[in-house]
Design a protein around this motif. Structure first.
Motif, PDB file in Angstrom:
ATOM      1  N   ALA A  42     104.925 177.306 149.883  1.00 32.55           N
ATOM      2  CA  ALA A  42     103.668 177.706 149.256  1.00 32.55           C
ATOM      3  C   ALA A  42     102.820 176.614 148.798  1.00 32.55           C
ATOM      4  N   THR A  43     101.480 176.911 149.004  1.00 34.70           N
ATOM      5  CA  THR A  43     100.563 176.038 148.927  1.00 34.70           C
ATOM      6  C   THR A  43     100.365 175.507 147.330  1.00 34.70           C
ATOM      7  N   TYR A  44     100.315 174.323 147.294  1.00 31.52           N
ATOM      8  CA  TYR A  44     100.311 173.378 145.883  1.00 31.52           C
ATOM      9  C   TYR A  44      98.717 172.930 145.944  1.00 31.52           C
ATOM     10  N   SER A  45      97.912 173.420 144.894  1.00 34.33           N
ATOM     11  CA  SER A  45      96.457 173.211 145.055  1.00 34.33           C
ATOM     12  C   SER A  45      96.071 172.300 144.003  1.00 34.33           C
ATOM     13  N   ASP A  48      96.778 173.700 140.564  1.00 31.62           N
ATOM     14  CA  ASP A  48      98.091 173.185 140.349  1.00 31.62           C
ATOM     15  C   ASP A  48      98.277 171.927 139.639  1.00 31.62           C
ATOM     16  N   LEU A  49      97.998 170.921 140.164  1.00 33.47           N
ATOM     17  CA  LEU A  49      97.873 169.609 139.762  1.00 33.47           C
ATOM     18  C   LEU A  49      97.064 169.403 138.382  1.00 33.47           C
ATOM     19  N   ASN A  50      95.818 169.878 138.449  1.00 29.67           N
ATOM     20  CA  ASN A  50      95.167 170.052 137.148  1.00 29.67           C
ATOM     21  C   ASN A  50      95.724 170.349 136.017  1.00 29.67           C
ATOM     22  N   GLU A  51      96.802 171.316 136.077  1.00 29.15           N
ATOM     23  CA  GLU A  51      97.615 171.755 134.930  1.00 29.15           C
ATOM     24  C   GLU A  51      98.057 170.540 134.275  1.00 29.15           C
ATOM     25  N   GLN A  52      98.485 169.373 135.029  1.00 27.74           N
ATOM     26  CA  GLN A  52      99.037 168.327 134.050  1.00 27.74           C
ATOM     27  C   GLN A  52      98.177 167.753 133.386  1.00 27.74           C
ATOM     28  N   GLN A 112      87.229 166.268 131.835  1.00 34.34           N
ATOM     29  CA  GLN A 112      88.683 166.583 132.223  1.00 34.34           C
ATOM     30  C   GLN A 112      88.957 167.875 131.924  1.00 34.34           C
ATOM     31  N   ALA A 113      88.617 168.440 130.651  1.00 34.22           N
ATOM     32  CA  ALA A 113      89.091 169.662 130.440  1.00 34.22           C
ATOM     33  C   ALA A 113      88.461 170.898 131.337  1.00 34.22           C
ATOM     34  N   TRP A 114      87.107 170.337 131.961  1.00 33.71           N
ATOM     35  CA  TRP A 114      86.238 171.188 132.759  1.00 33.71           C
ATOM     36  C   TRP A 114      87.225 171.586 134.402  1.00 33.71           C
ATOM     37  N   LEU A 115      88.140 170.214 134.758  1.00 35.81           N
ATOM     38  CA  LEU A 115      88.854 170.289 135.872  1.00 35.81           C
ATOM     39  C   LEU A 115      89.858 171.303 135.718  1.00 35.81           C
ATOM     40  N   ILE A 116      90.271 171.493 134.479  1.00 33.05           N
ATOM     41  CA  ILE A 116      91.554 172.438 134.358  1.00 33.05           C
ATOM     42  C   ILE A 116      91.235 173.893 134.614  1.00 33.05           C
ATOM     43  N   GLY A 117      92.415 174.420 135.523  1.00 37.33           N
ATOM     44  CA  GLY A 117      91.924 175.723 135.952  1.00 37.33           C
ATOM     45  C   GLY A 117      91.053 175.862 137.314  1.00 37.33           C
ATOM     46  N   ARG A 118      90.565 174.695 137.645  1.00 36.88           N
ATOM     47  CA  ARG A 118      89.790 174.740 138.878  1.00 36.88           C
ATOM     48  C   ARG A 118      90.403 174.032 140.113  1.00 36.88           C
ATOM     49  N   ASP A 119      90.390 174.531 141.283  1.00 37.18           N
ATOM     50  CA  ASP A 119      90.737 174.121 142.703  1.00 37.18           C
ATOM     51  C   ASP A 119      89.785 172.993 143.099  1.00 37.18           C
ATOM     52  N   SER A 268      93.957 159.945 148.578  1.00 36.54           N
ATOM     53  CA  SER A 268      93.801 160.976 149.656  1.00 36.54           C
ATOM     54  C   SER A 268      94.961 161.634 149.833  1.00 36.54           C
ATOM     55  N   LEU A 269      96.074 161.143 149.237  1.00 34.21           N
ATOM     56  CA  LEU A 269      97.380 162.141 149.046  1.00 34.21           C
ATOM     57  C   LEU A 269      96.894 163.519 148.812  1.00 34.21           C
ATOM     58  N   SER A 270      97.706 164.412 149.124  1.00 35.28           N
ATOM     59  CA  SER A 270      97.528 165.779 148.900  1.00 35.28           C
ATOM     60  C   SER A 270      97.940 166.067 147.514  1.00 35.28           C
ATOM     61  N   PRO A 271      97.505 167.128 146.974  1.00 30.82           N
ATOM     62  CA  PRO A 271      98.093 167.661 145.428  1.00 30.82           C
ATOM     63  C   PRO A 271      99.351 167.733 145.336  1.00 30.82           C
TER      64      PRO A 271
END
Length: 293
Positions: A42-45, A48-52, A112-119, A268-271
């Motif tokens: 499954a794609t990890y976007s 997903d990472l921004n949820e952290q 930072q809050a703006w990034l949450i929920g965005r791919d 440059s690592l993937s999410p």
């Protein structure tokens, strides 16, 4: 005969249907497994990472403990500045403090809050748009300390890795917060290198620097720009007498050199790879004795 023919036809029908039923049964079983375990493909976007970011950002924006740590940092800074002022002699060079901007004297957590929920991840385009909005708030205690320094004749230099293109917007933001010494002589933004040492050296050439204040250890010394965790931690041990004396650190769990070190400097690592590096850095309890694998 008719009965025998009917039986033969039924037997043939069952033989033809059996593979289809078997395939259907296997498919149902596999779909059941899939519902219980996430697919490894499954794609990890970035979303997903921004949820952290949720816990760290919520803590910075709402926790009284975060405000307490910020006030504590600037209270200690004032004590150390008073000590430096008391030790002055006639003929000494002008006293100064060097401060970083972002997450040191101004709060950018809405970005930072703006990034949450965005791919998407941090980018110069989105960050520059935030800078141009000039909406960052003062860190708790920052304005009081900076204006106290100004009242005592101590110059403040803002050594930040915001780019020169954001100078006007940054000055607008700091002036709106009533910060002192907001002029081109005291604003030292990034031009080519993110290494701040050359800019610090320019201040130190003409001033006695009492304090350096930042959220990133490279705000104090370029040796902290190392891209590995062990080197940075060893450097802290070596410099431990400086913290709370000449170096004043503000907490920032959302980004910084500590994160870069987890990736060995490779953003440059993937999410998914970034998530794996973060998890690999965790020290984990083995669990209660009765726990079964």
């Amino acid at each position: 005969m008719p009965l025998r023919n009917t039986s033969a036809r039924a037997s043939l029908y069952r033989r033809r249907l059996a593979p289809t039923l078997s395939a259907l049964a296997i498919g149902v079983a596999l779909s059941g497994c899939a519902s219980q375990e996430p697919s490894t493909t499954a794609t990890y976007s970035n979303a997903d990472l921004n949820e952290q970011l949720v816990m760290a950002t919520a803590w910075m924006q709402s926790a009284a403990e975060y405000r307490a740590l910020s006030y504590q940092a600037f209270n200690v800074a004032r004590l150390r500045l008073d000590q430096a002022l008391e030790a002055r002699s006639s003929g000494d060079r002008t006293l100064a403090v060097i401060v970083d901007c972002d997450e040191a004297v101004i709060d950018n957590t809405p970005f930072q809050a703006w990034l949450i929920g965005r791919d998407e991840q941090y980018s110069s385009a989105s960050w520059n748009a935030w800078v141009e909005d000039a909406q960052a708030r003062a860190m708790p205690g920052a304005g009081e300390f900076l204006n106290y320094a100004h009242a005592r004749g101590v110059e403040v230099f803002y050594v930040t890795n915001r780019r020169e293109s954001g100078l006007d917007a940054t000055m607008e933001n700091l002036r709106a917060l009533d910060f002192p010494w907001v002029d081109e002589a005291h604003m030292m933004l990034r031009t080519e290198s993110s290494d701040k040492q050359a800019r610090r050296d320019r201040v130190m050439a003409d001033h006695d620097v009492a304090l350096l204040i930042g959220d990133h250890l490279a705000d104090f010394d370029s040796r902290y720009d190392a891209d590995d965790v062990a080197t940075r931690n060893a450097q802290v041990i070596q410099d431990r007498a400086q913290f709370g004396e000449r170096y004043i650190v503000l907490p920032n769990p959302t980004y910084g050199g500590w994160e870069a070190a987890l990736y060995e400097g490779d953003f440059s690592l993937s999410p998914r790879q970034k998530d794996q590096r973060r998890r690999a850095a965790l020290r984990t309890w083995s669990g209660p004795e009765h726990e079964t694998p």
